[in-house]
Design a protein around this motif. Structure first.
Motif, PDB file in Angstrom:
ATOM      1  N   VAL A 129      -3.053   4.787  -0.355  1.00 63.01           N
ATOM      2  CA  VAL A 129      -2.266   5.142  -1.592  1.00 63.01           C
ATOM      3  C   VAL A 129      -0.853   5.789  -0.685  1.00 63.01           C
ATOM      4  O   VAL A 129       0.370   5.692  -1.201  1.00 63.01           O
ATOM      5  CB  VAL A 129      -2.824   6.146  -2.221  1.00 63.01           C
ATOM      6  CG1 VAL A 129      -1.700   6.989  -3.115  1.00 63.01           C
ATOM      7  CG2 VAL A 129      -3.741   5.376  -3.273  1.00 63.01           C
ATOM      8  N   ALA A 130      -1.152   6.387   0.358  1.00 64.09           N
ATOM      9  CA  ALA A 130      -0.050   7.248   1.091  1.00 64.09           C
ATOM     10  C   ALA A 130       0.911   6.180   1.739  1.00 64.09           C
ATOM     11  O   ALA A 130       2.135   6.316   1.764  1.00 64.09           O
ATOM     12  CB  ALA A 130      -0.474   8.118   2.201  1.00 64.09           C
ATOM     13  N   LEU A 131       0.375   5.033   2.273  1.00 67.46           N
ATOM     14  CA  LEU A 131       1.306   4.082   2.834  1.00 67.46           C
ATOM     15  C   LEU A 131       1.992   3.265   1.671  1.00 67.46           C
ATOM     16  O   LEU A 131       2.925   2.625   1.681  1.00 67.46           O
ATOM     17  CB  LEU A 131       0.224   2.873   3.595  1.00 67.46           C
ATOM     18  CG  LEU A 131      -0.277   3.422   4.560  1.00 67.46           C
ATOM     19  CD1 LEU A 131      -1.049   2.478   5.581  1.00 67.46           C
ATOM     20  CD2 LEU A 131       1.023   3.757   5.759  1.00 67.46           C
ATOM     21  N   ARG A 132       1.659   3.212   0.570  1.00 67.75           N
ATOM     22  CA  ARG A 132       2.239   2.556  -0.449  1.00 67.75           C
ATOM     23  C   ARG A 132       3.265   3.276  -1.379  1.00 67.75           C
ATOM     24  O   ARG A 132       4.215   2.977  -1.670  1.00 67.75           O
ATOM     25  CB  ARG A 132       1.104   2.071  -1.846  1.00 67.75           C
ATOM     26  CG  ARG A 132       0.184   0.968  -1.266  1.00 67.75           C
ATOM     27  CD  ARG A 132       0.711  -0.193  -1.102  1.00 67.75           C
ATOM     28  NE  ARG A 132       0.934  -0.825  -2.419  1.00 67.75           N
ATOM     29  CZ  ARG A 132       1.710  -1.804  -2.733  1.00 67.75           C
ATOM     30  NH1 ARG A 132       2.149  -2.408  -1.779  1.00 67.75           N
ATOM     31  NH2 ARG A 132       2.025  -2.151  -4.061  1.00 67.75           N
ATOM     32  N   LEU A 133       2.911   4.502  -1.601  1.00 69.22           N
ATOM     33  CA  LEU A 133       3.929   5.599  -2.298  1.00 69.22           C
ATOM     34  C   LEU A 133       5.146   6.025  -1.345  1.00 69.22           C
ATOM     35  O   LEU A 133       6.299   5.986  -1.805  1.00 69.22           O
ATOM     36  CB  LEU A 133       3.158   7.025  -2.921  1.00 69.22           C
ATOM     37  CG  LEU A 133       2.186   6.483  -3.789  1.00 69.22           C
ATOM     38  CD1 LEU A 133       1.434   7.590  -4.535  1.00 69.22           C
ATOM     39  CD2 LEU A 133       2.847   5.512  -4.858  1.00 69.22           C
TER      40      LEU A 133
END
Length: 109
Positions: free
Chosen positions: A55-59
């Protein structure tokens, strides 16, 4: 660079989801409380951390990364404590199969 981060995030999300699935199957299939507790904590925590990394890599925004970091820290703090309390309650209420234990350190007390 963005495409590479998106792919890495997708791999982390899929791997985290698979580890969470393995944890659920382990809780369902294992016969003993201590085995189930192990299956509920070890792969589940790693799965949640991988999901959070994905999620962190996507957001990639500051507020989102702070929230993801906070959730990860709470997960790392609470899961071992909850597992310890479940194991302790199971041992005290005689729900543990003592024949499966290698060493019973609490039997002397």
């Amino acid at each position: 660079m963005t495409t590479l981060l998106d792919w890495a995030g997708a791999v982390c999300l899929v791997t985290g989801a698979l580890l969470s699935l393995v944890a659920g199957v382990g809780v369902w299939r294992f016969p003993d409380v201590l085995d189930r507790m192990h299956a509920a904590t070890k792969p589940q925590v790693l799965g949640v951390l991988l999901l959070l990394l994905g999620v962190a890599l996507r957001l990639r925004t500051g507020a989102d990364l702070g929230m993801v970091l906070l959730v990860g820290v709470f997960q790392l703090v609470t899961a071992p404590v909850a597992a310890q309390m479940v194991g302790r309650a199971a041992y005290r209420s005689d729900r543990v199969r003592r024949d499966l234990l290698d060493r019973d350190e609490l039997a002397e007390r």
